[in-house]
Design an enzyme around this catalytic site. Structure first.
Site, PDB file in Angstrom:
ATOM      1  N   ASP A 173      15.825  51.083  34.934  1.00 57.59           N
ATOM      2  CA  ASP A 173      15.815  52.441  34.387  1.00 57.59           C
ATOM      3  C   ASP A 173      15.895  52.398  32.853  1.00 57.59           C
ATOM      4  O   ASP A 173      16.547  51.508  32.294  1.00 57.59           O
ATOM      5  CB  ASP A 173      17.012  53.211  34.963  1.00 57.59           C
ATOM      6  CG  ASP A 173      16.860  54.708  34.803  1.00 57.59           C
ATOM      7  OD1 ASP A 173      15.752  55.180  34.471  1.00 57.59           O
ATOM      8  OD2 ASP A 173      17.852  55.419  35.004  1.00 57.59           O
ATOM      9  N   HIS A 228       7.177  51.645  29.613  1.00 57.53           N
ATOM     10  CA  HIS A 228       6.852  50.955  30.869  1.00 57.53           C
ATOM     11  C   HIS A 228       6.135  49.627  30.572  1.00 57.53           C
ATOM     12  O   HIS A 228       6.362  48.632  31.249  1.00 57.53           O
ATOM     13  CB  HIS A 228       5.958  51.831  31.751  1.00 57.53           C
ATOM     14  CG  HIS A 228       6.635  53.104  32.208  1.00 57.53           C
ATOM     15  ND1 HIS A 228       7.919  53.127  32.692  1.00 57.53           N
ATOM     16  CD2 HIS A 228       6.190  54.398  32.264  1.00 57.53           C
ATOM     17  CE1 HIS A 228       8.244  54.380  33.026  1.00 57.53           C
ATOM     18  NE2 HIS A 228       7.213  55.163  32.773  1.00 57.53           N
ATOM     19  N   LEU A 231      10.876  31.547  45.164  1.00 57.75           N
ATOM     20  CA  LEU A 231      11.451  32.882  44.949  1.00 57.75           C
ATOM     21  C   LEU A 231      10.618  33.883  45.737  1.00 57.75           C
ATOM     22  O   LEU A 231       9.386  33.822  45.707  1.00 57.75           O
ATOM     23  CB  LEU A 231      11.391  33.243  43.452  1.00 57.75           C
ATOM     24  CG  LEU A 231      11.809  34.680  43.087  1.00 57.75           C
ATOM     25  CD1 LEU A 231      13.327  34.849  43.205  1.00 57.75           C
ATOM     26  CD2 LEU A 231      11.379  35.022  41.657  1.00 57.75           C
TER      27      LEU A 231
END
Ligand code: FPP
Length: 239
Positions: free
Chosen positions: A19, A36, A130
């Site tokens: 956020d 972003h 991962l």
């Protein structure tokens, strides 16, 4: 996902609510989408560092089912950014052993993004260092409702967890160990509600574009100091 070697403890499942991109950009007199874009660079650095920090599942909240309420220009820019990220990073993910999996609804995503998702998931399917799960058009409540509506007469909670995974196109995975939210807000915003039942929560005041590998390392250090009891007693008192 490939198992850890014999004797190697499993890594951590870390969830992240990324956020603060919009505020970061506005504070610099730039359009929200600029935040972003910088945020996507931070994602890249966190993904690269995660395995060496003891993380083997990383779930990132990129776009919630409620984010469709944002202006269409911002939504379109985010969809383009996700596509560009997948296109640019897939080869690197293969090199680094990162398996990509997108969780959430797929029926509302643009076809061009869907193609990039299919390509990234197929190319990285054999990677086992991962598991990178990116939540797009994701709602934890919808996932839980979806699992219930699959008509389950589940005998075990594992079976119900598997149905939740099915409802979000997810690979079966473990519960979240640590949930980090940047940007100063202290809420879960419909993210991994089922999987976070015993997650340790950390709320960072820094905005996502200012988050970095050092801060993640610090959060993991703090996580390891915490006493996780899962409803039981501290080790010393358990006798
Ligand atoms: C929330 O911050 C962030 C989002 C809705 C988008 C998250 C996207 C990225 C981090 C970039 C790309 C991600 C990937 C996986 C490639 P906000 O915009 O609500 O910030 P604000 O609270 O300051 O307005």
């Amino acid at each position: 996902m490939k198992q850890s070697g014999i004797g190697t403890p499993p890594g951590l499942h870390v969830g992240m609510i990324m956020d603060g991109n919009g505020r970061w950009a506005v504070a610099r007199g730039r359009a929200r989408v600029a935040g972003h874009r910088v945020g996507a660079k931070v994602v890249r650095s966190i993904v690269e560092a995660a395995p060496d920090l003891g993380i083997d599942v990383l779930t990132l909240y990129a776009f919630s089912a409620d984010n469709w309420k944002r202006p269409s220009r911002e939504v379109a820019a985010l969809m383009r950014l996700f596509r560009a990220y997948l296109a640019a990073e897939t080869a690197r993910c293969v090199q680094n052993g990162v398996r990509v999996s997108i969780i959430g609804r797929r029926d509302r995503l643009p076809p061009v993004l869907l193609r990039a998702i299919d390509a990234a998931e197929a190319a990285t399917a054999d990677c086992g260092r991962l598991l990178l799960r990116i939540a797009i058009d994701y709602s934890a409540r919808e996932a839980i409702i979806g699992a219930a509506m699959l008509g389950c007469r589940c005998g075990t909670r594992e079976e119900f967890s598997a149905l939740i995974a099915q409802a979000t196109h997810s690979l079966p995975t473990r519960e979240v160990d640590l949930l980090i939210r940047t940007g100063g807000e202290q809420r879960l915003s419909d993210f991994l509600l089922w999987e976070c039942a015993y997650a340790e929560l950390m709320f960072e005041t820094c905005l996502w574009p200012d988050f970095d590998v050092d801060r993640l390392g610090q959060a993991l250090w703090e996580f390891r100091q915490r006493d996780r009891r899962f409803g039981g007693l501290p080790q010393a008192a358990a006798g």
